[in-house]
Design a protein around this motif. Structure first.
Motif, mmCIF file in Angstrom:
data_model
loop_
_atom_site.group_PDB
_atom_site.id
_atom_site.type_symbol
_atom_site.label_atom_id
_atom_site.label_comp_id
_atom_site.label_asym_id
_atom_site.label_seq_id
_atom_site.Cartn_x
_atom_site.Cartn_y
_atom_site.Cartn_z
ATOM 1 N N ASP A 181 0.855 -0.964 -0.238
ATOM 2 C CA ASP A 181 0.157 0.083 -0.001
ATOM 3 C C ASP A 181 0.679 1.185 -0.342
ATOM 4 O O ASP A 181 1.838 1.296 1.165
ATOM 5 C CB ASP A 181 -0.980 -0.184 0.965
ATOM 6 C CG ASP A 181 -1.849 0.875 1.065
ATOM 7 O OD1 ASP A 181 -1.647 2.156 0.034
ATOM 8 O OD2 ASP A 181 -2.522 0.963 2.013
ATOM 9 N N VAL A 182 0.684 2.396 -1.092
ATOM 10 C CA VAL A 182 1.969 2.947 -1.334
ATOM 11 C C VAL A 182 0.919 4.470 -1.498
ATOM 12 O O VAL A 182 1.444 5.612 -1.639
ATOM 13 C CB VAL A 182 2.882 3.215 -1.837
ATOM 14 C CG1 VAL A 182 4.048 1.819 -2.061
ATOM 15 C CG2 VAL A 182 1.805 2.945 -3.314
ATOM 16 N N SER A 183 -0.229 4.037 -0.815
ATOM 17 C CA SER A 183 -1.640 5.382 -1.164
ATOM 18 C C SER A 183 -0.904 6.860 -0.642
ATOM 19 O O SER A 183 -0.793 7.641 -1.263
ATOM 20 C CB SER A 183 -3.151 5.118 -0.681
ATOM 21 O OG SER A 183 -2.972 3.594 -0.665
ATOM 22 N N GLU A 184 -0.572 6.605 0.545
ATOM 23 C CA GLU A 184 -0.110 8.202 1.036
ATOM 24 C C GLU A 184 1.281 8.403 0.125
ATOM 25 O O GLU A 184 1.316 9.730 0.531
ATOM 26 C CB GLU A 184 -0.141 8.339 2.901
ATOM 27 C CG GLU A 184 -1.597 7.425 3.509
ATOM 28 C CD GLU A 184 -2.210 8.596 3.761
ATOM 29 O OE1 GLU A 184 -1.861 9.668 3.541
ATOM 30 O OE2 GLU A 184 -3.457 8.808 4.036
ATOM 31 N N LYS A 185 2.080 7.151 0.263
ATOM 32 C CA LYS A 185 3.448 8.177 0.340
ATOM 33 C C LYS A 185 3.173 8.016 -1.420
ATOM 34 O O LYS A 185 3.709 9.626 -1.892
ATOM 35 C CB LYS A 185 4.532 7.103 0.333
ATOM 36 C CG LYS A 185 5.849 6.779 -0.441
ATOM 37 C CD LYS A 185 6.795 5.762 -1.098
ATOM 38 C CE LYS A 185 7.580 6.333 -1.603
ATOM 39 N NZ LYS A 185 8.787 5.239 -1.756
ATOM 40 N N ALA A 186 2.457 8.329 -2.382
ATOM 41 C CA ALA A 186 2.454 8.520 -3.846
ATOM 42 C C ALA A 186 1.521 9.394 -3.657
ATOM 43 O O ALA A 186 1.316 10.447 -5.035
ATOM 44 C CB ALA A 186 1.222 7.088 -5.116
ATOM 45 N N GLY A 187 0.379 10.435 -2.271
ATOM 46 C CA GLY A 187 -0.207 11.532 -2.515
ATOM 47 C C GLY A 187 -1.562 10.959 -3.307
ATOM 48 O O GLY A 187 -2.353 12.075 -4.003
ATOM 49 N N VAL A 188 -2.120 9.682 -3.358
ATOM 50 C CA VAL A 188 -3.304 9.690 -3.999
ATOM 51 C C VAL A 188 -4.671 9.292 -3.233
ATOM 52 O O VAL A 188 -5.719 8.998 -3.541
ATOM 53 C CB VAL A 188 -3.159 8.698 -5.082
ATOM 54 C CG1 VAL A 188 -2.472 9.447 -5.936
ATOM 55 C CG2 VAL A 188 -2.452 7.495 -4.534
ATOM 56 N N ALA A 189 -4.058 9.161 -1.870
ATOM 57 C CA ALA A 189 -5.405 8.211 -1.086
ATOM 58 C C ALA A 189 -6.551 9.756 -0.508
ATOM 59 O O ALA A 189 -7.489 9.367 -0.616
ATOM 60 C CB ALA A 189 -4.805 8.633 0.880
ATOM 61 N N GLY A 190 -5.569 10.986 -0.439
ATOM 62 C CA GLY A 190 -7.304 12.138 -1.075
ATOM 63 C C GLY A 190 -7.032 12.390 1.105
ATOM 64 O O GLY A 190 -6.590 11.980 1.731
ATOM 65 N N LYS A 191 -7.726 13.588 1.364
ATOM 66 C CA LYS A 191 -7.441 14.153 2.636
ATOM 67 C C LYS A 191 -8.069 14.173 3.586
ATOM 68 O O LYS A 191 -8.242 14.478 4.757
ATOM 69 C CB LYS A 191 -6.513 15.971 1.691
ATOM 70 C CG LYS A 191 -4.818 15.893 1.109
ATOM 71 C CD LYS A 191 -5.080 17.264 1.640
ATOM 72 C CE LYS A 191 -3.225 17.575 0.546
ATOM 73 N NZ LYS A 191 -3.288 18.700 0.073
#
Length: 603
Positions: A181-191
């Protein structure tokens, strides 16, 4: 299009936001009248036997995990109605399609350790699948929604993106059967909590790195959202979940791939957030004007859909209203769900099919070129049914005759409709339309087998050849039931060819590559030229096989396969044997072939 017509259509689109539930969905009378006025209605059945049948083999294949989504008989919020997507996805690059099924939740929650999760099923190459979710590191619970696939870091392994009501998830494919899971690192998880739905990887600026488009549905806060009794919110006199009209819509997101494993939200600067319309569901990427740049279509619920034209400078413009492919045949906003593209009439332009709410019909938009679409729903034969509510859909060549057919997966949005005798039910059969090769389609749903005719509360669906026998199968998700794996069994012995693209200067998956397949079909006086594209996302929040499939009928060979890559490179292959998968590397051409044996696996 004249400025007066444009203003009229835009006023219709704006009016959708204030329509009641009854008003948005009671299109049946004008649509039936329009259908009755058509003088060119095609026959409802084809002139010859179908030659193919469809059977649901999910149980014996091992797809044994239920999709849990909302209450079974009553829903409090619209969140409980949308269901999940599904992907045909060769995650381990072994040449056999695996299946990833998104899962949901319920308002009351679950005891710790018993939450429903998404599932990855590995293809055992014998017609069965094994659940490898835990080994792959993909166990995750929550209100899952859609799924799309693409190799965002160009390492040769296609990665996985899943949308949620909550935060979205990007899984990096490690190439060894596991994901990170790289969502946060990649910047696509959402804030913050958002309701993500359809998604698609695409290289919108053609820099060789896959960008990401995510549709959002409603800016929903369960703490303040209205409940059925507050309106009351009624559908044909029955109290149901409120919305989407009256609820705040949300905007779509475009992420630019920075080429270093991270993404930047460019929605504002690219013109995505400034477009008309909300309530985004199905996402379709395609080069609609044949200029080599990917455009984006979004099926919107309860308002006009959107067609984003790629301006080739990092920006997009919504041209759907002027192009004539975002409203009904009689100029009304619709409740769009799923969407698919193909050149159904072989004129060199990609056409659009879209599913809609009950009381309406599917929409078929013929692309006449130069951003001019013609609504051919009724003249083509798709306007005869208003009783079904469509979700997943797709153009696919079910009989390998070289002409794309259409499947629509149906199921009502409200489980409460079981109280109504006037409706087609919560569980509904699918619609299957055969391409008659003359601009018309015939409804063959009732003669296509139990995989089509058995009612389900269907949602997402994807297309691909899971048993590698040369015909296209279908996987469908349902509400609070098991997935369907609908195997196509053909008696026609028609030929076919599949293309697997390997980008070098372009993105490694080859997403966005335009493929042209030319053959000489018996009985046709000129070469038969088909086009399609390697596409991420589509249907209703789902993912089809990234291998591009062409049926070629009784043609003894493929005269030409031409691939126009996103980089502009064109590779040409000639005189190919049929019934094989060909691997084409950008700039090198044919690098490998893999013949398939017909009927190798029948579960």
């Amino acid at each position: 299009m004249s400025s007066s017509r444009r203003a009229f259509l835009q006023s219709l689109s704006r009016s959708a936001l204030v329509l009641s539930l009854e008003g948005v969905f009671s299109l049946a009378r004008p649509l039936r009248a329009l259908a009755q006025n058509q003088k060119d209605t095609p026959p409802r059945t084809p002139p010859a036997a179908l030659g193919v049948s469809f059977v649901n083999v999910a149980k014996e294949s091992g797809l044994n995990a239920k999709t849990i989504f909302g209450g079974e008989h009553k829903n409090t919020y619209l969140l409980e109605t949308t269901g999940c997507g599904v992907a045909f996805y060769d995650y381990d690059n072994d040449g056999w399609l695996d299946i990833f099924v998104v899962n949901g939740s319920r308002l009351e929650g679950f005891p710790k350790g018993q939450e429903p999760t998404s599932h990855l099923f590995k293809n055992n190459r014998d017609g069965t699948f094994t659940d490898v979710t835990d080994q792959a590191g993909l166990r995750r619970s929550g209100w899952g929604q859609g799924v799309c696939v693409g190799d965002y870091d160009n390492d040769g392994c296609d990665d996985l993106f899943v949308t949620y009501y909550g935060k979205n998830v990007l899984y990096h494919n490690n190439g060894n059967g596991t994901f990170t899971d790289v969502s946060e690192k990649a910047g696509v998880a959402g804030k913050k909590t958002r309701w993500g739905t359809g998604c698609a990887f695409l290289d919108y600026d053609r820099d060789g790195h896959l960008d990401l488009f995510v549709a959002n549905y409603i800016a929903l806060d369960l703490a303040t959202a209205p409940v059925p009794e507050s309106g009351p919110c009624l559908y044909k006199g029955v109290m149901v979940a409120c919305g989407p009209p009256g609820l705040p819509g949300d905007t779509n997101i475009l992420y630019h791939n920075n080429g270093d494993g991270t993404f930047t939200d460019v929605s504002d600067s690219a013109g995505i957030t400034g477009a008309n319309g909300f309530y985004g569901l199905g996402v379709l990427t395609a080069d609609f004007d044949n200029d080599g740049w990917p455009d984006i279509y979004v099926a919107n619920d309860s308002t006009a859909s959107a067609l984003f034209q790629n301006k080739k400078n990092g920006k997009f413009a919504d041209v759907g209203m002027e192009a004539g492919c975002v409203l009904s045949a009689d100029g009304k906003p619709q409740a769009g769900m799923g969407v698919s593209a193909a050149d159904y009439d072989m004129d060199g332009n990609l056409d659009i099919v879209k599913t809609n709410f009950a009381g309406d019909t599917p929409s078929l938009y013929r692309n006449r070129g130069n951003w001019n679409f013609e609504d051919t729903t009724f003249t083509a034969g798709l306007g005869m049914h208003t009783q079904y509510l469509g979700w997943g859909c797709g153009f696919f060549d079910m009989d390998n005759d070289g002409w794309p057919d259409i499947l629509v997966a149906n199921g009502h949005v409200y489980p409460e409709v079981e109280q109504l005798k006037t409706e087609a039910g919560y569980a509904q059969r699918k619609l299957l339309y055969k391409n008659l090769r003359n601009g018309h389609f015939a409804d063959v749903s009732e003669i296509a087998g139990s995989g089509i005719s058995t009612p389900y509360a269907s949602r997402g669906c994807a297309f691909g050849d899971f048993d590698n026998d040369g015909d296209l199968d279908i996987v469908v998700t349902t509400i609070n039931d098991y997935p369907q794996l609908i195997r196509c069994d053909s008696r026609l012995d028609n030929n076919w060819i599949k293309v697997k693209t390997i980008g070098t200067k372009s993105n490694r998956s080859g997403i966005g590559a335009r493929i042209r397949c030319v053959t000489r079909l018996p009985g046709e006086t000129k070469p038969h030229s088909q086009i399609d594209e390697v596409r991420s996302g589509g249907s209703y929040i789902s993912q089809n096989d990234l291998r591009v499939h062409f049926g070629i009928g009784k043609a003894a060979q493929v005269d030409l396969v031409e691939i126009r890559w996103p980089s502009g490179q064109i590779d040409t292959l000639k005189d190919l044997k049929p019934n094989q998968l060909i691997f084409v590397e950008e700039g090198k051409g044919l690098v490998r072939t893999k013949p398939f044996s017909p009927k190798t696996t029948k579960a």
